[in-house]
Design a protein around this motif. Structure first.
Motif, PDB file in Angstrom:
ATOM      1  N   ASN A 192     -39.368 -53.394   5.399  1.00 56.27           N
ATOM      2  CA  ASN A 192     -39.312 -52.612   6.694  1.00 56.27           C
ATOM      3  C   ASN A 192     -40.789 -52.508   7.208  1.00 56.27           C
ATOM      4  OD1 ASN A 192     -36.448 -52.731   6.531  1.00 56.27           O
ATOM      5  ND2 ASN A 192     -36.505 -50.628   5.199  1.00 56.27           N
TER       6      ASN A 192
ATOM      7  N   GLU B 264     -47.596 -52.612  16.232  1.00 55.38           N
ATOM      8  CA  GLU B 264     -46.805 -52.011  17.420  1.00 55.38           C
ATOM      9  C   GLU B 264     -46.374 -53.040  18.629  1.00 55.38           C
ATOM     10  OE1 GLU B 264     -47.920 -48.290  18.453  1.00 55.38           O
ATOM     11  OE2 GLU B 264     -48.123 -47.628  16.170  1.00 55.38           O
TER      12      GLU B 264
ATOM     13  N   VAL C 263     -41.235 -50.467  18.707  1.00 58.85           N
ATOM     14  CA  VAL C 263     -40.922 -51.034  17.302  1.00 58.85           C
ATOM     15  C   VAL C 263     -42.247 -50.922  16.831  1.00 58.85           C
ATOM     16  CG1 VAL C 263     -40.305 -52.749  15.963  1.00 58.85           C
ATOM     17  CG2 VAL C 263     -39.113 -52.655  18.347  1.00 58.85           C
ATOM     18  N   LYS C 264     -42.368 -50.600  15.650  1.00 60.64           N
ATOM     19  CA  LYS C 264     -43.459 -50.483  14.662  1.00 60.64           C
ATOM     20  C   LYS C 264     -43.055 -51.550  13.626  1.00 60.64           C
ATOM     21  CE  LYS C 264     -45.160 -45.841  14.823  1.00 60.64           C
ATOM     22  NZ  LYS C 264     -45.499 -44.457  14.012  1.00 60.64           N
ATOM     23  N   ALA C 265     -44.029 -52.780  13.977  1.00 61.03           N
ATOM     24  CA  ALA C 265     -43.660 -53.864  13.047  1.00 61.03           C
ATOM     25  C   ALA C 265     -44.292 -53.651  11.736  1.00 61.03           C
ATOM     26  CB  ALA C 265     -43.940 -55.163  13.733  1.00 61.03           C
TER      27      ALA C 265
END
Length: 523
Positions: free
Chosen positions: A226, A21, A25-27
């Motif tokens: 995603n 994270e 944003v959660k990468a």
């Protein structure tokens, strides 16, 4: 046909429930990843899928917010790439991170050179070259270890970087886009060496956007989308159309036809820009294309397929090695963008922050920037002309706020894109090249820009439209040029234009329906 590699019952790398994270944003979200000794494992996904984040989590660049990483069965928590390298994980990036002014041998053994009189003694040049020669021989690379690294082409430099990984006894080798700058023969040499290392039991993580290469060299692949895991598959059991579907999140053969909302029109017969055999080594294979007045030509393909490279050649940002480029029937000698801008060919880059807008300037200054540059700074545009021009495009494109003195860096992404579009429209171009004009903007702004594109074509402008969203390309285009692995592979018109058809061309297949994605594999 994919090579078969022996597999150990236990993975050398086992990432479980990995999440990364950043602020807001959660990468990566709960991603599992396994890498076995003696295999080439392809990591697949479009831009933003999480490939680079996963690699950086594995090699200690990023600290996971959740999950565990096991190396050879034991949990590890690296605090930097140095620790990962000491544990046997080496990474070779697309841009070679070596010292061009040093010799090949010095680069291979940098920091680990044989020395006289112990660690504090002088470097033993003779023994350094001899040890480097042994490592080069291991992968069958015949070059002088005493030669300067910069004297060799980029392909050889990448092989030297791989040899350096062997010098630290790497059991896991991460190759991040190693073929992006290589020609066919150089790729073949790299794959030969990868096969040698695979036979020795080295686990290779291979990142590439080139489908042909992935199917030629990999044994297994993991697909991300995603920031989440789609699945892990044996390469021989996953068809290309299934892979494209997994990467894009769309099931081929089951998609409803996307409504082509723009009003269709009959394109003019005049070719504003025509390319014959235009190409650039290492960027895109020679291609033919023409864009006529009053039509929108879409470029479709996966990331790395050559979309932007084709546009940059048409705009003159890159110089071609082969072929000819003509504008309004007259052949152009490409000397740079200025020569094409003067003929009415303009290019709106996908990276609007780095290659487009000046964030600290106002809306007014950004819109007139190209016109003023063409006129020359010694002849400033009259203020009345500037104000009228800016007011026209602020209203026409619905730029918000409507205050021309607002600083562009404070605007939303959609309004920034409109300002960049206004700059080029103000020059009254013959051909407008739009590279990802709707990326990162909201739905409303996206629809507005698509309508602007349709209106421009209806008024007689030629438009080249690039987007990673296939539905968008299908919706706005009169013709669609499909690219795959840096080659133009198809050109679709009229009733042939559909999302399924474009996906099939990208995958290198026909348009027959396909079965659902296979289940993820076990060890």
């Amino acid at each position: 046909m994919t090579d078969t590699a022996p597999q150990s019952p236990a993975p050398v790398v086992d990432m479980r429930g990995t999440s990364v994270e950043f602020p807001g944003v959660k990468a990566l979200t709960d991603v599992d990843f396994r890498l076995f000794p003696g295999e080439v494992h392809a990591l697949m996904g479009e831009n933003g899928a999480g490939k680079s984040t996963l690699i950086k989590a594995l090699t200690g660049v990023h600290t996971p917010a959740a999950g565990e990483i096991h190396l050879n069965g034991s949990p590890v928590a690296f605090t930097g790439p140095g620790q990962a390298q000491d544990a046997g994980i080496s990474t070779v990036y697309q841009e070679v991170n070596l010292c061009g002014n040093l010799s090949v041998a010095e680069n291979i053994l940098l920091g680990r050179e044989p020395r006289r009189f112990g660690r504090a003694g002088w470097i033993d040049g003779r023994r350094t070259r001899a040890r480097a020669a042994e490592l080069l021989a291991r992968i069958g690379l015949s070059i002088d270890p005493g030669s300067t690294l910069a004297s060799h082409p980029i392909a050889v430099q990448q092989l030297v970087a791989i040899t350096r990984a062997l010098a630290v006894d790497a059991r896991v080798l991460v190759l991040d886009e190693p073929t992006s700058s290589l020609d066919t023969d150089e790729v073949a040499e790299l794959f030969r060496i990868m096969r040698v290392l695979r036979e020795e039991g080295v686990a290779i993580l291979f990142v590439s956007h080139f489908l042909d290469q992935v199917y030629e060299i990999s044994d297994r692949m993991t697909v991300l989308r995603n920031g989440a895991l789609v699945g892990e598959y044996r390469t021989g059991e996953l068809s290309r159309i299934d892979l494209v579907s997994a990467m894009l999140g769309r099931a081929a053969g089951t998609l409803a036809e996307v409504e082509r909302r723009v009003e269709r029109h009959v394109p003019g017969t005049e070719a504003v820009v025509r390319a014959d055999g235009l190409g650039r080594k290492g960027a895109i294979e020679p291609f033919d294309i023409e864009v006529r007045a009053g039509e929108v030509v879409g470029l479709a393909g996966l990331l790395g397929s050559g979309r932007t490279e084709m546009a940059r050649l048409l705009y003159g940002a890159d110089r071609p090695d082969t072929g000819t480029l003509s504008v309004d029937g007259a052949q152009v000698r490409v000397r740079g963008p200025r020569s094409l801008i003067a003929r009415g060919v303009v290019f709106s880059s996908e990276d609007r922050k780095a290659e487009g807008l000046v964030a600290d300037l106002t809306i007014r200054d950004n819109i007139v920037l190209a016109m003023q540059a063409a006129r020359g700074w010694a002849r400033p545009l009259p203020r009345r002309t500037v104000d009228a021009l800016v007011a026209e495009y602020v209203e026409k494109l619905d730029i918000r706020p409507a205050n021309p003195d607002a600083v562009v860096g404070t605007l939303s992404g959609g309004n920034q894109q409109k300002v960049l579009l206004a700059r080029w429209l103000a020059t009254k171009p013959r051909l407008l090249i739009l590279d990802e004009p709707t990326r990162g903007i909201d739905v409303g702004a996206k629809a507005q820009i698509q309508k602007v594109v349709a209106d421009l074509a209806a008024d007689g402008m030629a438009v080249l439209f690039i987007s990673a969203e296939l539905e968008e390309v299908v919706r706005v285009s009169d013709r669609v040029v499909v690219l795959r692995d840096r080659r133009k592979v198809a050109e679709l018109t009229g009733g042939d234009i559909s999302v399924d058809r474009v996906m099939s061309m990208i995958a290198g297949h026909g348009v027959d329906p396909v079965d659902p994605l296979p289940e993820a594999v076990d060890a």
